[in-house]
Design a protein around this motif. Structure first.
Motif, PDB file in Angstrom:
ATOM      1  N   GLY A 107       0.814  -1.209   0.000  1.00  0.00           N
ATOM      2  CA  GLY A 107       0.000   0.000   0.000  1.00  0.00           C
ATOM      3  C   GLY A 107       0.845   1.256   0.000  1.00  0.00           C
ATOM      4  N   THR A 108       1.919   1.247   0.797  1.00  0.00           N
ATOM      5  CA  THR A 108       2.817   2.411   0.842  1.00  0.00           C
ATOM      6  C   THR A 108       3.505   2.616  -0.505  1.00  0.00           C
ATOM      7  N   ARG A 109       4.015   1.524  -1.066  1.00  0.00           N
ATOM      8  CA  ARG A 109       4.759   1.605  -2.327  1.00  0.00           C
ATOM      9  C   ARG A 109       3.852   2.073  -3.474  1.00  0.00           C
ATOM     10  N   TYR A 110       2.657   1.527  -3.550  1.00  0.00           N
ATOM     11  CA  TYR A 110       1.768   1.861  -4.660  1.00  0.00           C
ATOM     12  C   TYR A 110       1.244   3.293  -4.567  1.00  0.00           C
ATOM     13  N   ALA A 111       1.024   3.758  -3.343  1.00  0.00           N
ATOM     14  CA  ALA A 111       0.578   5.150  -3.172  1.00  0.00           C
ATOM     15  C   ALA A 111       1.640   6.115  -3.685  1.00  0.00           C
ATOM     16  N   GLY A 112       2.914   5.812  -3.371  1.00  0.00           N
ATOM     17  CA  GLY A 112       3.996   6.650  -3.875  1.00  0.00           C
ATOM     18  C   GLY A 112       4.117   6.576  -5.382  1.00  0.00           C
ATOM     19  N   ALA A 113       3.902   5.386  -5.936  1.00  0.00           N
ATOM     20  CA  ALA A 113       4.000   5.210  -7.388  1.00  0.00           C
ATOM     21  C   ALA A 113       2.901   5.986  -8.122  1.00  0.00           C
ATOM     22  N   LEU A 114       1.717   6.033  -7.528  1.00  0.00           N
ATOM     23  CA  LEU A 114       0.628   6.771  -8.157  1.00  0.00           C
ATOM     24  C   LEU A 114       0.971   8.248  -8.279  1.00  0.00           C
ATOM     25  N   GLY A 115       1.666   8.788  -7.288  1.00  0.00           N
ATOM     26  CA  GLY A 115       2.059  10.193  -7.326  1.00  0.00           C
ATOM     27  C   GLY A 115       3.022  10.500  -8.452  1.00  0.00           C
ATOM     28  N   ASN A 116       3.725   9.482  -8.957  1.00  0.00           N
ATOM     29  CA  ASN A 116       4.690   9.667 -10.037  1.00  0.00           C
ATOM     30  C   ASN A 116       4.128   9.296 -11.409  1.00  0.00           C
ATOM     31  N   ALA A 117       2.897   8.809 -11.452  1.00  0.00           N
ATOM     32  CA  ALA A 117       2.310   8.349 -12.717  1.00  0.00           C
ATOM     33  C   ALA A 117       1.620   9.501 -13.443  1.00  0.00           C
ATOM     34  N   THR A 118       1.839   9.583 -14.753  1.00  0.00           N
ATOM     35  CA  THR A 118       1.199  10.632 -15.555  1.00  0.00           C
ATOM     36  C   THR A 118       0.309  10.061 -16.651  1.00  0.00           C
ATOM     37  N   ARG A 123      -2.139   5.357 -14.368  1.00  0.00           N
ATOM     38  CA  ARG A 123      -2.814   5.880 -13.177  1.00  0.00           C
ATOM     39  C   ARG A 123      -4.027   5.025 -12.822  1.00  0.00           C
ATOM     40  N   LYS A 124      -4.756   4.638 -13.828  1.00  0.00           N
ATOM     41  CA  LYS A 124      -5.931   3.790 -13.603  1.00  0.00           C
ATOM     42  C   LYS A 124      -5.516   2.446 -13.014  1.00  0.00           C
ATOM     43  N   TYR A 125      -4.452   1.876 -13.553  1.00  0.00           N
ATOM     44  CA  TYR A 125      -3.963   0.595 -13.050  1.00  0.00           C
ATOM     45  C   TYR A 125      -3.489   0.717 -11.607  1.00  0.00           C
ATOM     46  N   MET A 126      -2.741   1.793 -11.290  1.00  0.00           N
ATOM     47  CA  MET A 126      -2.209   1.944  -9.941  1.00  0.00           C
ATOM     48  C   MET A 126      -3.336   2.147  -8.924  1.00  0.00           C
ATOM     49  N   LYS A 127      -4.381   2.884  -9.307  1.00  0.00           N
ATOM     50  CA  LYS A 127      -5.520   3.059  -8.401  1.00  0.00           C
ATOM     51  C   LYS A 127      -6.195   1.714  -8.129  1.00  0.00           C
ATOM     52  N   GLN A 128      -6.277   0.890  -9.163  1.00  0.00           N
ATOM     53  CA  GLN A 128      -6.867  -0.449  -8.988  1.00  0.00           C
ATOM     54  C   GLN A 128      -6.011  -1.295  -8.052  1.00  0.00           C
ATOM     55  N   VAL A 129      -4.692  -1.237  -8.241  1.00  0.00           N
ATOM     56  CA  VAL A 129      -3.776  -2.011  -7.391  1.00  0.00           C
ATOM     57  C   VAL A 129      -3.865  -1.555  -5.935  1.00  0.00           C
ATOM     58  N   ILE A 130      -3.974  -0.252  -5.721  1.00  0.00           N
ATOM     59  CA  ILE A 130      -4.107   0.271  -4.358  1.00  0.00           C
ATOM     60  C   ILE A 130      -5.389  -0.256  -3.714  1.00  0.00           C
ATOM     61  N   ASP A 131      -6.492  -0.222  -4.455  1.00  0.00           N
ATOM     62  CA  ASP A 131      -7.762  -0.741  -3.927  1.00  0.00           C
ATOM     63  C   ASP A 131      -7.642  -2.227  -3.568  1.00  0.00           C
ATOM     64  N   GLU A 132      -6.997  -2.989  -4.437  1.00  0.00           N
ATOM     65  CA  GLU A 132      -6.832  -4.432  -4.184  1.00  0.00           C
ATOM     66  C   GLU A 132      -5.965  -4.682  -2.950  1.00  0.00           C
ATOM     67  N   THR A 133      -4.916  -3.896  -2.810  1.00  0.00           N
ATOM     68  CA  THR A 133      -4.015  -4.073  -1.674  1.00  0.00           C
ATOM     69  C   THR A 133      -4.700  -3.700  -0.366  1.00  0.00           C
ATOM     70  N   MET A 134      -5.530  -2.664  -0.395  1.00  0.00           N
ATOM     71  CA  MET A 134      -6.282  -2.300   0.801  1.00  0.00           C
ATOM     72  C   MET A 134      -7.298  -3.380   1.163  1.00  0.00           C
TER      73      MET A 134
END
Length: 337
Positions: A107-118, A123-134
């Motif tokens: 969760g920590t790693r993916y949240a940081g990665a989303l901040g770097n995604a343009t 961005r859509k994929y990272m938001k999905q991964v964050i939801d799955e990890t939570m």
């Protein structure tokens, strides 16, 4: 199609995220396959099955992203790095603890990665991964709390009133009477203690089954450093008469047959140690007592040296897969002559 023109190409940050996630999820698949071949607890099995499904899905999606960019797919970890039929190394309880802490890492790693995604699709994929990890974190938390495995962080029973700090002594901690630890400091200490305890058990088990003498020695050295850090953090809480998390060394079996390759075990511990630097740093930035900040600074230096030595051992053994690199234009120029 992604990669069709310059604007659509993956940025270095996005490429790094996908590359790292592929390697880490391939490692997770190896760990979880072995766990699932032995776990008996039905509730913990369901959590592990959900985690394995997520990792396998991530690998497929990342393969698609990188293939469309004509980028090589990382080797990561494969069937050669796991022996699913090796005897049980960790108990069901530790399996649940392990996946719970790894969900926090993710969760920590993916949240940081989303901040770097343009790019929109990333961005859509990272938001999905964050939801799955939570969701994985929620499921593991529910099971472990229900079983009484997770000891809740300390509760402040005193009646809190709104007030402002009026003396500089609030920041001191070296001499004289120390003020009680505050809630913000407790939060950072407790999280780092939970993560450190997970590593200690992993290092104990890995050291027990390591085939290489160098790897075995590194696991023992790392365990001793982590145990020292655990004692430092525990001492800060006990000085304020607060409860500390339980330990789990008893959740390692007596097996000496390796379920995982030395390469996987070394990479796993070295990268967990590297991640600890960030968690210590965050807790240090929030600490408002000087002695606590100084403890974190010292632990960061010790864990940083340990992590570097781990990476050096990986490189010496030819186990460290090189991440995507920027072009070395100077080297290209030299090759012309």
């Amino acid at each position: 199609m992604p990669g069709g023109n310059y604007e659509d190409k993956l940025t270095a940050a996005e490429h790094a995220t996908l590359w790292s996630q592929y390697v880490n999820d391939s490692l997770a698949v190896c760990i979880l396959q072995h766990f699932l071949n032995h776990v008996k607890d039905k509730e913990i099995r369901k959590v592990l099955e959900f985690a394995l499904k997520l990792s396998e899905t991530h690998i497929k999606k990342i393969t698609g992203f990188l293939s469309r960019e004509n980028q090589p797919i990382p080797i990561g970890f494969t069937d050669k790095d796991v022996n699913v039929d090796a005897p049980l190394l960790f108990t069901d309880i530790y399996m649940g603890i392990y996946i719970h802490i790894m969900a926090i890492h993710g969760g920590t790693r993916y949240a940081g990665a989303l901040g770097n995604a343009t790019r929109t699709d990333i961005r859509k994929y990272m938001k999905q991964v964050i939801d799955e990890t939570m969701e994985l974190h929620d499921r593991s938390s529910d099971v472990l709390i229900q079983k009484g495995v997770i000891v809740k962080p300390p509760i402040l029973n005193n009646h809190h009133e709104i007030d402002f700090v009026r003396k500089q002594s609030y920041l001191t901690g070296w001499f004289g009477k120390r003020r009680p630890i505050n809630a913000i400091e407790i939060s950072g200490i407790y999280l780092n203690m939970q993560k450190t305890m997970m590593k200690i058990v992993l290092e104990l088990g890995f050291g027990q089954v390591a085939q290489s003498k160098e790897v075995q020695k590194y696991m023992e050295r790392s365990r001793q450093v982590c145990r020292k850090h655990l004692e430092i953090l525990s001492g800060i809480l006990t000085q304020s008469n607060l409860n500390i998390p339980r330990t789990f060394e008893a959740e390692v079996t007596d097996s000496t047959i390796p379920p995982f390759s030395d390469k996987l075990m070394m990479y796993h511990i070295a990268t967990l140690l590297s991640a600890s630097i960030g968690y210590y740093g965050e807790a240090m930035s929030m600490a408002q007592r000087r002695d606590i900040s100084a403890n974190y600074a010292r632990m960061i230096a010790e864990i940083g040296l340990l992590a570097e030595d781990g990476m050096n051992l990986l490189i010496e053994q030819g186990w460290f897969e090189k991440p995507p690199m920027a072009t070395d234009h100077e080297d290209l120029s030299k090759k012309k002559f």
